[in-house]
Design a protein around this motif. Structure first.
Motif, PDB file in Angstrom:
ATOM      1  N   PRO A  84     -12.613  -3.340  -1.710  1.00  0.00           N
ATOM      2  CA  PRO A  84     -11.476  -2.828  -2.465  1.00  0.00           C
ATOM      3  C   PRO A  84     -10.275  -2.545  -1.604  1.00  0.00           C
ATOM      4  N   SER A  85     -10.478  -2.135  -0.364  1.00  0.00           N
ATOM      5  CA  SER A  85      -9.334  -1.812   0.488  1.00  0.00           C
ATOM      6  C   SER A  85      -8.512  -3.031   0.806  1.00  0.00           C
ATOM      7  N   GLU A  86      -9.098  -4.210   0.694  1.00  0.00           N
ATOM      8  CA  GLU A  86      -8.361  -5.427   1.006  1.00  0.00           C
ATOM      9  C   GLU A  86      -7.656  -6.008  -0.209  1.00  0.00           C
ATOM     10  N   ARG A  87      -7.955  -5.483  -1.394  1.00  0.00           N
ATOM     11  CA  ARG A  87      -7.402  -6.157  -2.553  1.00  0.00           C
ATOM     12  C   ARG A  87      -6.667  -5.248  -3.522  1.00  0.00           C
ATOM     13  N   SER A 173      -4.774   9.374   1.653  1.00  0.00           N
ATOM     14  CA  SER A 173      -5.900   9.321   0.718  1.00  0.00           C
ATOM     15  C   SER A 173      -5.843  10.458  -0.293  1.00  0.00           C
ATOM     16  N   ALA A 174      -5.521  11.650   0.167  1.00  0.00           N
ATOM     17  CA  ALA A 174      -5.505  12.810  -0.736  1.00  0.00           C
ATOM     18  C   ALA A 174      -4.426  12.658  -1.813  1.00  0.00           C
ATOM     19  N   PRO A 180      -2.843   9.093  -8.596  1.00  0.00           N
ATOM     20  CA  PRO A 180      -3.007   7.641  -8.437  1.00  0.00           C
ATOM     21  C   PRO A 180      -1.782   6.832  -8.836  1.00  0.00           C
ATOM     22  N   PHE A 181      -0.824   7.481  -9.530  1.00  0.00           N
ATOM     23  CA  PHE A 181       0.403   6.775  -9.919  1.00  0.00           C
ATOM     24  C   PHE A 181       1.462   6.840  -8.817  1.00  0.00           C
ATOM     25  N   PHE A 215      -7.176   2.843 -10.170  1.00  0.00           N
ATOM     26  CA  PHE A 215      -6.508   3.029  -8.891  1.00  0.00           C
ATOM     27  C   PHE A 215      -7.265   4.006  -7.989  1.00  0.00           C
ATOM     28  N   LYS A 216      -7.921   5.001  -8.580  1.00  0.00           N
ATOM     29  CA  LYS A 216      -8.786   5.871  -7.772  1.00  0.00           C
ATOM     30  C   LYS A 216      -9.960   5.081  -7.202  1.00  0.00           C
ATOM     31  N   PHE A 217     -10.494   4.204  -8.035  1.00  0.00           N
ATOM     32  CA  PHE A 217     -11.605   3.358  -7.584  1.00  0.00           C
ATOM     33  C   PHE A 217     -11.191   2.486  -6.403  1.00  0.00           C
ATOM     34  N   LEU A 218     -10.011   1.888  -6.502  1.00  0.00           N
ATOM     35  CA  LEU A 218      -9.540   1.022  -5.429  1.00  0.00           C
ATOM     36  C   LEU A 218      -9.386   1.772  -4.120  1.00  0.00           C
TER      37      LEU A 218
END
Length: 631
Positions: A84-87, A173-174, A180-181, A215-218
């Motif tokens: 996920p961090s790459e996409r 990250s926090a 997430p927006f 977006f939290k998942f990503l």
């Protein structure tokens, strides 16, 4: 691009318009015989909205050595799915989305709770600054919800300098987990928070909760995890037009969790048509492709005829293209006094069917109507002016949309990361380039690494555009000075030589006795696409090539751009081509093709024409010869 170029035939022609709608211009690739590469047909034909551009191996080429390049960052050993961090778009607007299924495994860590993130923010920022961040986030969301704040998209909030690298990472990250927006951008040591345009765009298609969860998942970067959206029954969300091949591949790659370079195809298509073409993708099963079919229809693509294949496709690996075209608004040219339009159409069709047409590269090859055309970028790359090539690449059009606004912002600020956030996820090339520029800087070295960050096929695309432009000019010059007569010094391609002979040995320079004996026809004449391994005509055309390259400061060019791993050997392209299986009919009332007070009642009639062309031939160029009309 072709306006002043020579024609082959001398009929009067007629006027009309094409591509009034995608259904007026339908292109179907004529596949190579199945046994040449597989015991069944090629992989997953794809429907996009496009017309052929140039194939990279359209003409007679010398044999190439195999090129080896290191695999991309998620090429091998990853099961075809980048992390996920790459996409994720929250990671600098990545261009890949994970495959579906948001079920979390029992052994996976839970996403951090909002309360925990709030505590981290307070500890990293201090309560006063943390409260200001909360207020900024709330005000921004209110402005988005009301959609009445013109500067909502440009609002920023500074968190001040954060010197410790680990603290910066924790703060990034926090913020994204709590809000997430929002996205965080580092400018020197200063951290700046702004709205995430990708988040806002996704909210137009799915629920707010789904967007937030996604977006939290990503950002959580959980290993081997997936996410899925709820089914979407809104037809409006499924509409997506104006896709070119590389953009379509970007969508497919994002959905499948693979790289765009994992796809192969036989030709690149333009936007303004309906096209059908085979594609092959590595590391993906037929079952997986069938799973994403309904999602791709939302993007304006239809995947069908899916099955396994044993090897990739190559550019130019097709028999040709079949075209079904409607020409509307028919009328005479202003200088033509003829009263019989049907006669003009019949004469034009018969002439081109018999004599053929000049094999120019079509205007869409160069970015028709764009402020900066692809050949200009190619010339900058050949001259190794890397920064200039990047600035040309990001030159915006005169429109107010997310893509051009992002390009405009980048040229004004050189803020690659900020431009990344503004770009839609399907702009694959732009995002690849911006990521490298964000890391290495907008200087010669950084721009060189930026170009290396996009696939080789995309890099060389621009250089091929420049070579194509030179070929077009050479073909027009050749016909203007020598016409259809084969003269001493011309290059002709002969099949009489040994099959094992090199390509240059098969290309013969016409001698004076050859010319006197009329040994060759104009259909055998070829012109070189510039490169390091071709020979030039030994007449005025050859002299023209050298003078033309000198004008662009390429007189000493070796047609190898080592810093970008580009090698341009050149090839040969026939100056003329023939049309096959030409047929046509007029649709409309008979009175519609008569003139009234010297004006055609064009609303009552249209021309339907269909024909086949060899690979790398342009339907628009064939129509130009038929109609004597530039598009």
């Amino acid at each position: 691009m072709l306006r002043s170029f020579s024609y082959l035939t001398d009929h009067a022609g007629f006027c009309g318009t094409i591509k009034n709608s995608p259904s007026d211009f339908v292109v179907t690739e004529i596949e190579v015989p199945e046994h040449l590469f597989r015991d069944t047909r090629a992989e997953s034909p794809q429907k996009t909205g496009e017309e052929p551009l140039e194939q990279s191996s359209p003409c007679l080429q010398p044999p190439k050595k195999l090129r080896t390049e290191p695999p991309g960052r998620c090429a091998e050993g990853r099961g075809g799915a980048p992390s996920p961090s790459e996409r994720g778009p929250s990671r600098e607007g990545g261009d890949c989305f994970p495959p579906p299924n948001n079920k979390q495994r029992e052994d996976e860590p839970e996403l951090k709770s909002g309360l925990e993130e709030a505590g981290i923010l307070d500890s990293l920022l201090g309560e006063p600054l943390s409260e200001l961040l909360y207020k900024f986030a709330g005000d921004l969301k209110d402005a988005w919800d009301l959609e009445n704040d013109a500067d909502a998209g440009t609002r920023e909030f500074s968190l001040g300098p954060v010197l410790d690298k680990k603290n910066r990472a924790d703060l990034h990250s926090a913020v994204r987990q709590k809000f997430p927006f929002l996205v965080t951008v580092t400018k020197g040591n200063e951290m700046v928070v702004k709205g995430n345009a990708d988040y806002r765009e996704l909210c137009q298609l799915v629920t707010e909760k789904e967007t937030s969860d996604f977006f939290k998942f990503l950002d959580a970067k959980l290993e081997n995890s997936t996410f899925s959206f709820e089914p979407d029954g809104d037809k409006e969300h499924r509409k997506k037009e104006n896709l070119e091949t590389l953009e379509a591949i970007g969508f497919l790659a994002a959905e499948l969790g693979v790289l765009p370079s994992d796809f192969s195809y036989t030709g690149i298509k333009d936007k303004k048509a309906i096209t059908y073409q085979p594609m092959v993708v590595k590391k993906v099963t037929p079952e997986r492709l069938k799973e994403i079919g309904s999602k791709m229809e939302k993007k304006g693509m239809r995947i069908h005829n899916i099955h396994s294949t044993c090897q990739h496709l190559k550019l130019g690996q097709l028999k040709g293209n079949h075209f079904d075209i409607v020409v509307r608004d028919l009328k005479h040219h202003s200088h033509d006094s003829s009263a019989d339009l049907k006669e003009r159409i019949s004469e034009a069709m018969e002439n081109v069917e018999t004599k053929g047409f000049v094999n120019y590269y079509g205007p869409q090859r160069f970015g028709q109507g764009q402020n900066v055309q692809t050949d200009q970028i190619g010339l900058a790359l050949l001259n190794e002016k890397m920064v200039k090539a990047v600035k040309l690449f990001f030159t915006p059009e005169d429109t107010d949309d997310p893509v051009n606004n992002a390009k405009r912002y980048f040229l004004q600020t050189e803020d690659a990361k900020g431009a990344l956030v503004m770009l839609p996820e399907f702009k694959v090339r732009e995002k690849m380039l911006l990521r490298a520029l964000n890391r290495y800087g907008v200087n010669h070295e950084g721009c060189t690494k930026g170009w290396l960050n996009i696939p080789h096929s995309m890099r060389i695309f621009y250089v091929h555009a420049y070579c194509s432009k030179i070929w077009n000019e050479a073909a027009s010059y050749r016909l203007k000075i020598y016409g259809s007569k084969v003269v001493e010094g011309d290059l002709v391609f002969s099949e009489e030589n040994d099959e094992n002979a090199s390509l240059n040995d098969k290309v013969h320079v016409v001698t004076a006795p050859d010319e006197s004996a009329n040994k060759y026809s104009i259909n055998q004449v070829v012109l070189p696409m510039v490169g390091h391994s071709i020979k030039y005509p030994s007449n005025k055309v050859g002299q023209w090539y050298h003078e033309r390259l000198s004008k662009d400061e390429l007189q000493m060019c070796k047609f190898r751009v080592s810093p970008l791993q580009l090698n341009i050997p050149g090839c040969y392209r026939p100056i003329l081509k023939n049309v096959q299986n030409l047929s046509y009919f007029l649709e409309g009332s008979e009175k519609g093709i008569q003139t009234e007070d010297n004006h055609l009642n064009e609303s009552k009639v249209s021309l339907h024409v269909s024909f086949d062309l060899d690979p790398s031939c342009y339907a628009t160029v064939c129509l130009r010869e038929i109609m004597k009309c530039d598009f």
